[in-house]
Motif scaffolding. Structure first.
Motif, PDB file in Angstrom:
ATOM      1  N   ASP A 117      11.109  -8.909  -4.672  1.00  0.00           N
ATOM      2  CA  ASP A 117       9.672  -9.202  -4.666  1.00  0.00           C
ATOM      3  C   ASP A 117       9.001  -8.077  -5.435  1.00  0.00           C
ATOM      4  O   ASP A 117       8.979  -6.933  -4.994  1.00  0.00           O
ATOM      5  CB  ASP A 117       9.241  -9.240  -3.189  1.00  0.00           C
ATOM      6  CG  ASP A 117       7.750  -9.424  -2.952  1.00  0.00           C
ATOM      7  OD1 ASP A 117       6.931  -8.960  -3.781  1.00  0.00           O
ATOM      8  OD2 ASP A 117       7.398  -9.999  -1.904  1.00  0.00           O
ATOM      9  N   ASN A 122      -2.990  -9.384  -8.419  1.00  0.00           N
ATOM     10  CA  ASN A 122      -3.884 -10.326  -7.749  1.00  0.00           C
ATOM     11  C   ASN A 122      -4.704 -11.099  -8.766  1.00  0.00           C
ATOM     12  O   ASN A 122      -5.184 -10.537  -9.751  1.00  0.00           O
ATOM     13  CB  ASN A 122      -4.788  -9.559  -6.791  1.00  0.00           C
ATOM     14  CG  ASN A 122      -3.957  -8.823  -5.750  1.00  0.00           C
ATOM     15  OD1 ASN A 122      -3.080  -9.402  -5.117  1.00  0.00           O
ATOM     16  ND2 ASN A 122      -4.196  -7.526  -5.616  1.00  0.00           N
ATOM     17  N   TYR A 313      -2.885 -12.118   5.393  1.00  0.00           N
ATOM     18  CA  TYR A 313      -1.840 -11.611   4.487  1.00  0.00           C
ATOM     19  C   TYR A 313      -0.500 -11.553   5.237  1.00  0.00           C
ATOM     20  O   TYR A 313       0.543 -11.961   4.722  1.00  0.00           O
ATOM     21  CB  TYR A 313      -2.279 -10.218   4.036  1.00  0.00           C
ATOM     22  CG  TYR A 313      -1.400  -9.512   3.018  1.00  0.00           C
ATOM     23  CD1 TYR A 313      -0.965 -10.151   1.867  1.00  0.00           C
ATOM     24  CD2 TYR A 313      -1.057  -8.171   3.205  1.00  0.00           C
ATOM     25  CE1 TYR A 313      -0.199  -9.474   0.924  1.00  0.00           C
ATOM     26  CE2 TYR A 313      -0.292  -7.487   2.266  1.00  0.00           C
ATOM     27  CZ  TYR A 313       0.132  -8.144   1.136  1.00  0.00           C
ATOM     28  OH  TYR A 313       0.894  -7.464   0.221  1.00  0.00           O
ATOM     29  N   ASP A 317       3.202 -13.384   4.642  1.00  0.00           N
ATOM     30  CA  ASP A 317       4.437 -12.613   4.506  1.00  0.00           C
ATOM     31  C   ASP A 317       5.499 -13.043   5.529  1.00  0.00           C
ATOM     32  O   ASP A 317       6.702 -12.968   5.251  1.00  0.00           O
ATOM     33  CB  ASP A 317       4.159 -11.103   4.616  1.00  0.00           C
ATOM     34  CG  ASP A 317       4.097 -10.466   3.229  1.00  0.00           C
ATOM     35  OD1 ASP A 317       4.857 -10.906   2.342  1.00  0.00           O
ATOM     36  OD2 ASP A 317       3.288  -9.549   3.013  1.00  0.00           O
ATOM     37  N   GLN A 341       1.589   0.173   1.868  1.00  0.00           N
ATOM     38  CA  GLN A 341       1.846  -1.069   2.615  1.00  0.00           C
ATOM     39  C   GLN A 341       3.070  -0.970   3.511  1.00  0.00           C
ATOM     40  O   GLN A 341       3.573  -1.979   4.008  1.00  0.00           O
ATOM     41  CB  GLN A 341       1.978  -2.251   1.648  1.00  0.00           C
ATOM     42  CG  GLN A 341       0.659  -2.548   0.952  1.00  0.00           C
ATOM     43  CD  GLN A 341       0.655  -3.874   0.212  1.00  0.00           C
ATOM     44  OE1 GLN A 341       1.214  -4.858   0.668  1.00  0.00           O
ATOM     45  NE2 GLN A 341       0.010  -3.893  -0.944  1.00  0.00           N
TER      46      GLN A 341
HETATM   47  N1  ARG Z   1      -0.543  -8.566  -4.067  1.00  0.00           N
HETATM   48  C1  ARG Z   1      -0.259  -7.413  -3.265  1.00  0.00           C
HETATM   49  C2  ARG Z   1      -1.068  -6.210  -3.778  1.00  0.00           C
HETATM   50  O1  ARG Z   1      -1.557  -6.215  -4.883  1.00  0.00           O
HETATM   51  C3  ARG Z   1       1.210  -7.043  -3.255  1.00  0.00           C
HETATM   52  C4  ARG Z   1       2.126  -8.075  -2.661  1.00  0.00           C
HETATM   53  C5  ARG Z   1       3.481  -7.504  -2.338  1.00  0.00           C
HETATM   54  N2  ARG Z   1       4.415  -8.452  -1.761  1.00  0.00           N
HETATM   55  C6  ARG Z   1       4.353  -8.921  -0.519  1.00  0.00           C
HETATM   56  N3  ARG Z   1       5.277  -9.785  -0.147  1.00  0.00           N
HETATM   57  N4  ARG Z   1       3.427  -8.561   0.320  1.00  0.00           N
HETATM   58  O2  ARG Z   1      -1.208  -5.249  -3.054  1.00  0.00           O
END
Ligand code: ARG
Length: 577
Positions: A117, A122, A313, A317, A341
């Motif tokens: 991943d 975004n 979110y 996930d 994260q």
């Molecule tokens: N779109 C998210 C960001 O910009 C990251 C996603 C990462 N992958 C996941 N499975 N949460 O912070």
């Protein structure tokens, strides 16, 4: 087993087991400054057997015939065994590695299904340097995992769903679709997002519309979905452009954004509820995974469904874990996502495991990374304080590289100069990102990353190009030296050969911790070792034709390892620069 250190360990293992009489004992073989390698296992074994370590070391040597690989062995210090590899053995191993498609790198013991991943920008927002890191690190891991034989599924988990899309779609309507598409297609994503945000925060009527639009989007209204797709389409076209410039493997086929999990979200809640994990906290449906506390030391909830019925979110996930484990059949899932994260991902993993969705043998790993900093040691921003636009950054790197190429190799035809500048400029950005331990922050520094000296991509590319030019100038076809068994005699030839044979260990050490900087360090050492070989061992002016051919064979294999190593990092190797 290309790495001679591993070969010795392999030969000694049964001997240690025999001497230990079934006790658990392993020869610990390491590279060493005093000899080619050092065996350190006798100490632990001596304790178990009640003998002196030197006695045990002698027993090991008596019981084992190392003459095929070593020219000398010696018991040293408190009972180490110092080992010198025989030159013939090194030469034989080099020929075997040179004959191998993977240049001596071992295949994975079992072929695994690995989901990576990565990237995950975004929609309707600028890709920031954090997404650059994820893209570059993730891509290097994908290449290495495939190289050793795993089956890799790339997933680009873009942020293409959620409440902001209400305001984004309403802003699109206000602007008119053509104008909105124009704005988005020039890649001015941040300003589009900002304008929508400003209206949302300052205009109640707009805010109402935005809220109503989210409801329509989630309800699957056709017209709303059409406009949503327009937004997503414009952004992903921009992402694709950046991926192409960067030369990464990601394509639109790898898109697996948050929206893809939308149909699964209700199912996630049902399954969690059925396993009795859902609790109500402040009106929201949550799960409390063990071991997570907030600042007040109270249990920390993972919010699954908000008070207003909307999902989170985290919910997507969780759906994502189910999809990867149950539909794809992943044995390993790597999340190449920034360090901030990590708690989120740990909680998602904890809840999924507790719900029984993830077999024990399945690995879920957060491949975390630090920030990219500017010269002021703060997160890299453009001069106006906004996120740095990635395509502009890549263009600048190529332009700077072009100046260097013009200076160094003015005779090269213009088209070729441009191509080489592209390879150097893109390689430099990637390598700067990959060559520091990913967990740490790193400073973005044009001068340093484009330098032709030091641990940089141009330095490694140059080592490769230099070897190509030796052959070009001599008019010798590189493939013609590949069957030659080199004579490995001079200390610089030995050092280079041993380094070449460690490519295997370097790749596996990198995969062990998912840390590409390990491969970078190896390639840098290889380039330095080559420099010293080239300085001490004349190639075209060698003492004999035989010695010349032997050294050319070493040169050729060095260039192959360098090119392959850089390719595993996603970096190209020009033949001239
Ligand atoms: N779109 C998210 C960001 O910009 C990251 C996603 C990462 N992958 C996941 N499975 N949460 O912070």
């Amino acid at each position: 087993m290309a790495d001679p250190v591993l070969t010795v360990a392999e030969l000694l293992r049964p001997v240690f087991t025999r001497i230990a009489g079934g006790l658990d004992s392993d020869p610990v073989v390491r590279r060493s400054d005093r000899a080619d390698a050092q065996v350190n296992g006798s100490l632990a074994l001596a304790k178990a057997l009640g003998k002196s370590p030197r006695e045990v070391a002698q027993m090991v040597l008596d019981a084992c015939d190392l003459s095929k690989v070593c020219s000398a062995t010696e018991i040293a210090g408190p009972g180490f065994i110092n080992v010198t590899f025989s030159n013939e053995f090194l030469a034989r191993e080099l020929v075997a590695a040179a004959d191998d498609v993977r240049l001596g790198v071992r295949n994975a013991p079992a072929k695994l299904k690995v989901v990576v991943d990565y990237s995950a920008p975004n929609v309707a927002k600028e890709m920031h340097v954090g997404h650059l890191r994820s893209t570059v690190i993730g891509d290097a891991l994908v290449r290495m995992l495939e190289f050793v034989g795993h089956s890799v599924v790339r997933e680009n988990h873009i942020g293409d769903w959620g409440t902001p899309f209400g305001m984004l779609i309403e802003h699109l309507i206000d602007l008119g679709e053509t104008e909105a598409a124009n704005e988005l297609s020039v890649g001015d994503l941040d300003s589009f997002y900002r304008q929508a945000r400003i209206k949302f925060d300052s205009n109640d009527e707009f805010k109402e519309r935005a809220r109503a639009r989210v409801v329509l989007l989630q309800g699957g209204d056709d017209e709303t979905l059409r406009m949503w797709k327009l937004l997503v389409g414009e952004s992903t076209r921009y992402f694709d452009k950046v991926y192409q410039t960067l030369g990464v493997l990601l394509t639109s086929d790898d898109l697996m954004g948050e929206s893809a999990y939308n149909p699964l979200l209700a199912h996630v809640v049902d399954r969690l509820r059925a396993s009795g994990l859902i609790e109500i906290s402040d009106g929201a449906e949550v799960v409390f995974p063990d071991g997570f506390l907030n600042r007040e030391n109270e249990p920390l909830p993972l919010i699954i469904r908000k008070t207003d019925g909307g999902y989170n979110y985290a919910t997507s996930d969780l759906a994502c874990v189910i999809d990867r484990v149950e539909r794809i059949g992943a044995n390993v899932v790597l999340y190449v996502v920034g360090s901030p994260q990590s708690q989120h991902l740990e909680m998602v993993a904890a809840v999924s495991r507790r719900a029984g969705w993830v077999p024990e043998s399945t690995e879920l790993t957060h491949v975390a990374f630090g920030n990219v900093l500017g010269a002021d040691r703060k997160i890299l921003k453009s001069r106006s304080g906004e996120a740095v636009k990635l395509d502009a950054l890549l263009t600048e790197s190529v332009e700077r590289a072009a100046e260097a190429v013009k200076e160094k190799n003015a005779e090269l035809p213009a088209a070729q100069q441009a191509e080489v500048a592209r390879q150097i400029g893109i390689g430099a950005v990637k390598y700067a990102d990959l060559s520091t331990d990913r967990i740490k922050d790193y400073m973005f520094d044009w001068e340093r990353m484009l330098a032709f000296e030091g641990n940089t991509s141009p330095y490694l590319q140059y080592a490769h190009a230099r070897i190509c030019s030796i052959f070009r100038k001599a008019g010798i076809d590189r493939a013609s030296v590949r069957r030659i068994t080199p004579t490995v005699e001079h200390s610089a030839e030995r050092a280079l050969t041993m380094r070449l044979l460690q490519f295997d260990t370097a790749v596996w050490d990198t995969l062990d911790k998912y840390s590409p900087h390990r491969l970078c360090t190896y390639l840098f050492e290889l380039a330095s070792e080559f420099s010293s070989f080239y300085e001490h061992c004349p190639v075209m002016r060698a003492d004999s034709e035989e010695q010349k051919m032997s050294r050319l064979a070493l040169c050729d294999f060095t260039a192959r390892v360098m090119e392959q190593g850089l390719a595993l990092l996603g970096i190209e190797s020009p033949e001239q620069m």
